[in-house]
Design an enzyme around this catalytic site. Structure first.
Site, PDB file in Angstrom:
ATOM      1  N   SER A  45      -4.354  -0.347  -5.187  1.00 36.16           N
ATOM      2  CA  SER A  45      -2.900  -0.458  -5.206  1.00 36.16           C
ATOM      3  C   SER A  45      -2.373   0.622  -4.271  1.00 36.16           C
ATOM      4  CB  SER A  45      -2.380  -0.262  -6.633  1.00 36.16           C
ATOM      5  OG  SER A  45      -1.013  -0.588  -6.679  1.00 36.16           O
ATOM      6  N   GLU A  46      -1.595   0.228  -3.271  1.00 39.39           N
ATOM      7  CA  GLU A  46      -1.317   1.162  -2.172  1.00 39.39           C
ATOM      8  C   GLU A  46      -0.408   2.336  -2.550  1.00 39.39           C
ATOM      9  OE1 GLU A  46      -0.583  -2.090  -2.099  1.00 39.39           O
ATOM     10  OE2 GLU A  46       1.390  -2.474  -1.214  1.00 39.39           O
ATOM     11  N   ASN A  47       0.156   2.315  -3.755  1.00 33.86           N
ATOM     12  CA  ASN A  47       0.889   3.508  -4.184  1.00 33.86           C
ATOM     13  C   ASN A  47      -0.055   4.631  -4.614  1.00 33.86           C
ATOM     14  OD1 ASN A  47       0.352   1.730  -6.387  1.00 33.86           O
ATOM     15  ND2 ASN A  47       1.642   2.970  -7.681  1.00 33.86           N
ATOM     16  N   SER A  87      -4.024   6.882   0.691  1.00 32.43           N
ATOM     17  CA  SER A  87      -4.049   5.456   0.383  1.00 32.43           C
ATOM     18  C   SER A  87      -4.033   4.626   1.671  1.00 32.43           C
ATOM     19  CB  SER A  87      -2.848   5.094  -0.488  1.00 32.43           C
ATOM     20  OG  SER A  87      -2.877   3.735  -0.814  1.00 32.43           O
TER      21      SER A  87
END
Lengths: 218, 230
Positions: A45-47, A87
């Site tokens: 999840s890119e967060n 990320s």
């Protein structure tokens, strides 16, 4: 013809054991529910999370733990958390094996448009431009035609682009297609009950049909 | 040792003036510096340029500053979920620069690492590339993107010590560590402020050298934007 679940199930078959996968919002999110038994994947999840778990049980939501869609989620044994720069570092350096995302349009040379419609409120690209510019394998999950009945598989995108020359494969309610190196949509599989003629009618970009086209196995 | 500890948000933001550029940590409403945002709203400074991944919601986070017309320009990657934002944007009251999320994070990182610019493939061939230098490395095109130059970075951490060392919790980390490194002056608000020696040096995410002011925050609301359960 497939429904959204069918599209997600078919895409899930593309996932190999040990893959790190980034799932976009919408149909791609559903793919997580259909990953075959015995296949271990790590969802990014890119967060800032690797090893995204399922949604929490009621009452166990943690405001500090969300996914890129801002939904409450959980971690799993082996999860890792990091900052936003790292990320996108792992995305840019192609450590993420597969990116699955939705699209408004895809062109026959693999361009994708999925972030902006001129004249409408623009919410932003989020991480989509970073993902499509760097991912080594991008699968698009989308409907073959838009609400007005117009093909979303085009000779050239008409909407502002998210990335160029990047989409590898497209799974729609009608078909599985790959973007050919020489340009064009190579038809790989037909959805159950869908004819080549149906697919041809719904595809305005160049459609490449070579030999027998099998029906999807889901 | 210089005393970095301030009493509260008001003291931490005392010299933030109208027209300045601020970085604000957080992703959605997760890990946002709630106390400082409220203090900025109270103080009423305006004409601010805010670098933040998102712009809050109508009645929380940066949305509160938008409501009071304190923001001249937002630099963000995604700005949905905010009706007042949309209204100001469409009426031309608010300027918005939308940039890819990874570019946003890496432009912060560049500032914190002392690098003037970075090269990224994000946005090549799109309208994001307009007016930017394109360089080819090993057969692939990259955009040159400049490091951010912010007067203040305002971040929220879970724990911090009086030397400014910070530890973040879960995905509330997000942009906070990279922004903490990037401000000319960095303000950290923390849920728990402890004495030096209480944090394990191996567990620190942001070394105190990057943090100029720190305070113990209060009344954290930690609102959830998309409560989703099994």
């Amino acid at each position: 013809m497939l429904d959204k679940t069918g599209i997600a199930k078919r895409i899930a078959k593309e996932i190999k054991d040990g893959y790190y996968v980034n799932l976009g919002i919408g149909i791609p999110t559903l793919v997580a529910n259909y990953i075959p038994e015995g296949i271990n994947v790590v969802l990014q999840s890119e967060n800032g999370l690797l090893g995204m778990g399922p949604f929490p049980f009621d009452g166990e939501e943690d405001p500090d733990l969300i996914n890129a869609g801002k939904q409450t989620i959980t971690t799993l044994p082996g999860s890792a958390i990091f900052d936003s720069a790292m990320s996108f570092g792992m995305i840019r350096s192609q450590k993420v094996d597969l990116t699955i995302l939705g699209a408004m349009e895809v062109s026959e040379n693999g361009d994708i448009a999925n972030w902006k419609i001129p004249g409408k409120m623009v919410k932003g690209m989020g991480g989509a431009m970073d993902l499509v510019a760097s991912a080594k394998n991008i699968i698009v999950a989308m409907q073959h035609v838009n609400k007005a009945g117009e093909s979303k598989l085009l000779p050239e995108c008409s909407l502002p682009l998210t990335g160029v020359n990047c989409v590898k494969k497209i799974v729609t309610e009608l078909a599985v297609l790959e973007v050919a190196a020489e340009g064009g949509f190579r038809l790989l599989e037909r959805a159950p009950g869908v004819s080549i003629e149906d697919i041809r009618n719904a595809t305005s970009g160049k459609l490449i049909i070579e030999g027998e086209i099998p029906e999807m196995q889901i | 040792m210089i005393n970095k500890v301030v009493a509260n948000a008001d003291e931490a933001i005392r010299d933030i003036e109208s027209g300045m550029t601020l970085m604000l940590g957080g992703f959605g409403l997760c890990g946002i510096p709630e106390n400082c945002i409220n203090a900025l709203v109270e103080k009423g400074v305006n004409q601010l340029t805010c670098i933040s991944n998102n712009a809050g919601v109508d009645d929380f986070g940066i949305g509160l500053m938008l409501k009071k017309r304190q923001v001249k320009k937002m630099v963000s990657s995604y700005v949905g979920e905010n009706a007042e934002f949309e209204r100001q944007l469409l009426s031309g009251e608010l300027e918005v620069e939308l940039i890819p999320q990874g570019t946003l994070a890496t432009r912060c990182m560049a500032a914190g690492y002392g690098m003037p610019a970075i090269f990224t493939p994000a946005g090549v061939g799109t309208e994001v590339a307009e007016g930017k230098e394109v360089r080819n490395f090993n057969g692939k095109d990259y955009l040159m993107e400049m490091a951010f130059d912010a007067d203040f970075a305002i971040v929220k951490a879970w724990k911090g010590d009086t030397a400014g060392n910070l530890i973040f919790r879960s995905t509330a980390r997000n942009f906070n560590p990279v922004m903490a490194m990037a401000g000319k002056i960095t303000i950290a608000e923390v849920e728990q402020l402890v004495e030096i020696g209480e944090l394990d040096p191996d567990q620190i995410h942001t070394p105190g050298i990057y943090v100029h002011r720190i305070f113990q925050g209060k009344n954290y609301e930690k609102r959830i934007e998309q409560r989703t359960v099994r």
